[in-house]
Design a protein around this motif. Structure first.
Motif, PDB file in Angstrom:
ATOM      1  N   LEU A  57       6.290   8.816  -0.861  1.00  0.00           N
ATOM      2  CA  LEU A  57       5.031   8.942  -0.123  1.00  0.00           C
ATOM      3  C   LEU A  57       4.089   7.827  -0.568  1.00  0.00           C
ATOM      4  N   PHE A  58       3.696   6.970   0.381  1.00  0.00           N
ATOM      5  CA  PHE A  58       2.853   5.825   0.076  1.00  0.00           C
ATOM      6  C   PHE A  58       1.627   5.805   0.985  1.00  0.00           C
ATOM      7  N   GLY A  59       0.542   5.224   0.475  1.00  0.00           N
ATOM      8  CA  GLY A  59      -0.671   5.075   1.258  1.00  0.00           C
ATOM      9  C   GLY A  59      -1.117   3.630   1.300  1.00  0.00           C
ATOM     10  N   GLU A  60      -1.624   3.221   2.455  1.00  0.00           N
ATOM     11  CA  GLU A  60      -2.153   1.863   2.634  1.00  0.00           C
ATOM     12  C   GLU A  60      -3.490   1.981   3.336  1.00  0.00           C
ATOM     13  N   ASN A  61      -4.416   1.048   3.052  1.00  0.00           N
ATOM     14  CA  ASN A  61      -5.717   1.168   3.716  1.00  0.00           C
ATOM     15  C   ASN A  61      -5.939   0.140   4.829  1.00  0.00           C
ATOM     16  N   LYS A  62      -4.978  -0.777   5.023  1.00  0.00           N
ATOM     17  CA  LYS A  62      -5.123  -1.747   6.117  1.00  0.00           C
ATOM     18  C   LYS A  62      -3.829  -1.817   6.912  1.00  0.00           C
ATOM     19  N   VAL A  63      -3.955  -1.822   8.230  1.00  0.00           N
ATOM     20  CA  VAL A  63      -2.772  -1.791   9.087  1.00  0.00           C
ATOM     21  C   VAL A  63      -1.924  -3.047   8.881  1.00  0.00           C
ATOM     22  N   GLN A  64      -2.568  -4.222   8.857  1.00  0.00           N
ATOM     23  CA  GLN A  64      -1.788  -5.457   8.756  1.00  0.00           C
ATOM     24  C   GLN A  64      -1.049  -5.542   7.422  1.00  0.00           C
ATOM     25  N   GLU A  65      -1.747  -5.205   6.347  1.00  0.00           N
ATOM     26  CA  GLU A  65      -1.093  -5.250   5.034  1.00  0.00           C
ATOM     27  C   GLU A  65       0.043  -4.222   4.973  1.00  0.00           C
ATOM     28  N   ALA A  66      -0.174  -3.076   5.602  1.00  0.00           N
ATOM     29  CA  ALA A  66       0.870  -2.053   5.621  1.00  0.00           C
ATOM     30  C   ALA A  66       2.118  -2.563   6.354  1.00  0.00           C
ATOM     31  N   LEU A  67       1.895  -3.302   7.445  1.00  0.00           N
ATOM     32  CA  LEU A  67       3.029  -3.891   8.172  1.00  0.00           C
ATOM     33  C   LEU A  67       3.769  -4.882   7.277  1.00  0.00           C
ATOM     34  N   ASP A  68       3.011  -5.698   6.539  1.00  0.00           N
ATOM     35  CA  ASP A  68       3.649  -6.658   5.632  1.00  0.00           C
ATOM     36  C   ASP A  68       4.469  -5.935   4.566  1.00  0.00           C
ATOM     37  N   HIS A  69       3.918  -4.877   4.024  1.00  0.00           N
ATOM     38  CA  HIS A  69       4.610  -4.161   2.952  1.00  0.00           C
ATOM     39  C   HIS A  69       5.788  -3.339   3.467  1.00  0.00           C
ATOM     40  N   TRP A  70       5.616  -2.742   4.637  1.00  0.00           N
ATOM     41  CA  TRP A  70       6.537  -1.670   5.029  1.00  0.00           C
ATOM     42  C   TRP A  70       7.290  -1.899   6.330  1.00  0.00           C
ATOM     43  N   GLY A  71       6.911  -2.923   7.123  1.00  0.00           N
ATOM     44  CA  GLY A  71       7.558  -3.154   8.405  1.00  0.00           C
ATOM     45  C   GLY A  71       9.069  -3.255   8.252  1.00  0.00           C
ATOM     46  N   LEU A  80      11.072   7.569   3.855  1.00  0.00           N
ATOM     47  CA  LEU A  80       9.732   7.076   3.523  1.00  0.00           C
ATOM     48  C   LEU A  80       8.672   7.848   4.316  1.00  0.00           C
ATOM     49  N   ARG A  81       7.548   8.140   3.663  1.00  0.00           N
ATOM     50  CA  ARG A  81       6.400   8.693   4.388  1.00  0.00           C
ATOM     51  C   ARG A  81       5.183   7.845   4.078  1.00  0.00           C
ATOM     52  N   LEU A  82       4.605   7.305   5.143  1.00  0.00           N
ATOM     53  CA  LEU A  82       3.544   6.323   4.987  1.00  0.00           C
ATOM     54  C   LEU A  82       2.259   6.846   5.625  1.00  0.00           C
ATOM     55  N   HIS A  83       1.179   6.872   4.829  1.00  0.00           N
ATOM     56  CA  HIS A  83      -0.111   7.371   5.326  1.00  0.00           C
ATOM     57  C   HIS A  83      -1.121   6.234   5.405  1.00  0.00           C
ATOM     58  N   LEU A  84      -1.906   6.226   6.473  1.00  0.00           N
ATOM     59  CA  LEU A  84      -3.040   5.303   6.566  1.00  0.00           C
ATOM     60  C   LEU A  84      -4.262   5.992   5.952  1.00  0.00           C
ATOM     61  N   ILE A  85      -4.877   5.336   4.963  1.00  0.00           N
ATOM     62  CA  ILE A  85      -6.025   5.931   4.265  1.00  0.00           C
ATOM     63  C   ILE A  85      -7.272   5.059   4.367  1.00  0.00           C
ATOM     64  N   GLY A  86      -7.216   4.014   5.221  1.00  0.00           N
ATOM     65  CA  GLY A  86      -8.396   3.174   5.448  1.00  0.00           C
ATOM     66  C   GLY A  86      -8.821   3.278   6.901  1.00  0.00           C
TER      67      GLY A  86
END
Ligand SMILES: *Cc1c(COP(=O)(O)O)cnc(C)c1O
Length: 232
Positions: A57-71, A80-86
Motif C-alpha cells: 500500500l503506497f501513497g503519492e501526493n502528485k499525479v505526475q510523480e505517481a505515474l513516474d513511480h508507478w506507471g 499493489l494498492r496506490l492512494h492519491l493523498i494530494g
C-alpha cells in the motif's frame, strides 16, 4: 547517508509491530490498521526496497510523480494498492482514475462531478475518500467540517461512492483533538475508512480510530529538503 534496503526492512518491521501493539493497547484489532508507505520524492532504490520488504500500500501526493513511480511498476506488482493523498486538479482526473486504487482527496463538488462523469465510462473504479480540512486552515485542501454533509449528499446524488475520510491536522500543536473530530465525523456519516496519522503522530491516530496511517520519513528516512507536503 548510504541507503540500505535492510535498514528499510527493519524500520518497516518495527513500525508494523509498534502499530499492532498500539492498536491492541487501545482495544482494537491490529488487522484494522494499514500501513501506507508515502513514496513521494523517494528514489527507485527505496521504492524497490519497500516492495521487496513486502509493502503493497503506497501513497503519492502528485499525479505526475505517481505515474513516474508507478506507471511501469503497476503491471509488475498485481496486488499493489496506490492512494492519491494530494490535491487533485480536474484536468488530471482521467490519469488519476487510470492509476490509483483510491483517491483520498475528494474535497469539492466540481471534483465529485468530474470523477463521477469519468467513472461512468472508465474501466476502473477507484475508491473515494473525502478530505476534511479538520483544522479549518486556509492554505490546506479539504472540505470544511461544516460543509462535509453537503459534499457527501452531492456525491450520493452523483452516484460517487465515498467510503472514507482523510485528514491532516494542523502542524505543530497536539493532533489528538483533530483525530478525535475526524473519527467522530466518519462515524456520524457511516464512513468505514479513516486515513490519518503520519510519521510523528501515527500512534495517537491509531488510538483514535485510524484505519490507514500514512508514513513517509519514519519508513524511508528524511525526504530531500525541497519536497512540499500536501498539495499535488
Ligand atoms: C508527505 C505526506 C505524508 C507523510 O509524512 P511523513 O511525516 O513523512 O510521515 C502523509 N500524508 C500526506 C498527505 C503527505 O503529503
Amino acid at each position: 547517508m548510504v541507503f540500505s534496503a535492510d535498514d528499510l526492512e527493519q524500520r518497516r518491521a518495527a513500525l508494523l509491530a509498534d502499530m499492532a501493539a498500539t492498536a491492541e493497547a487501545a482495544g482494537r484489532a491490529s488487522s484494522g490498521v494499514a500501513l501506507m508507505a508515502v513514496s513521494k520524492t523517494q528514489d527507485e532504490a527505496r521504492i524497490d526496497a519497500a516492495l521487496r520488504s513486502g509493502q503493497r500500500l503506497f501513497g503519492e501526493n502528485k499525479v505526475q510523480e505517481a505515474l513516474d513511480h508507478w506507471g511501469r511498476r503497476r503491471d509488475l506488482v498485481p496486488d499493489l494498492r496506490l492512494h492519491l493523498i494530494g490535491r487533485l486538479q480536474r484536468n488530471k482526473v482521467a490519469d488519476a482514475i487510470a492509476l490509483f486504487d483510491c483517491i483520498e482527496t475528494v474535497d469539492r463538488p466540481e471534483l465529485v462531478d468530474a470523477l463521477a462523469a469519468r467513472m461512468r465510462t472508465a474501466p476502473r473504479f477507484p475508491a473515494c475518500f473525502v478530505q476534511v480540512n479538520i483544522g479549518e486552515e486556509a492554505q490546506k485542501g479539504g472540505v470544511m467540517p461544516d460543509a462535509l454533509p453537503g459534499l457527501l449528499a452531492h456525491a450520493r446524488a452523483a452516484s460517487l461512492p465515498i467510503s472514507g475520510l482523510m485528514a491532516i491536522p494542523p502542524h505543530g500543536g497536539p493532533a489528538a483533538p483533530y483525530f478525535a473530530l475526524a473519527a467522530k465525523l466518519a462515524r456520524r456519516h457511516g464512513l468505514r475508512e479513516i486515513s490519518m496519522g503520519m510519521s510523528g503522530d501515527y500512534r495517537e491516530a491509531i488510538r483514535l480510530g485510524a484505519t490507514i496511517v500514512r508514513v513517509g520519513t519514519a519508513l524511508f528516512g528524511e525526504r530531500p529538503a525541497s519536497s512540499v507536503n500536501g498539495e499535488g
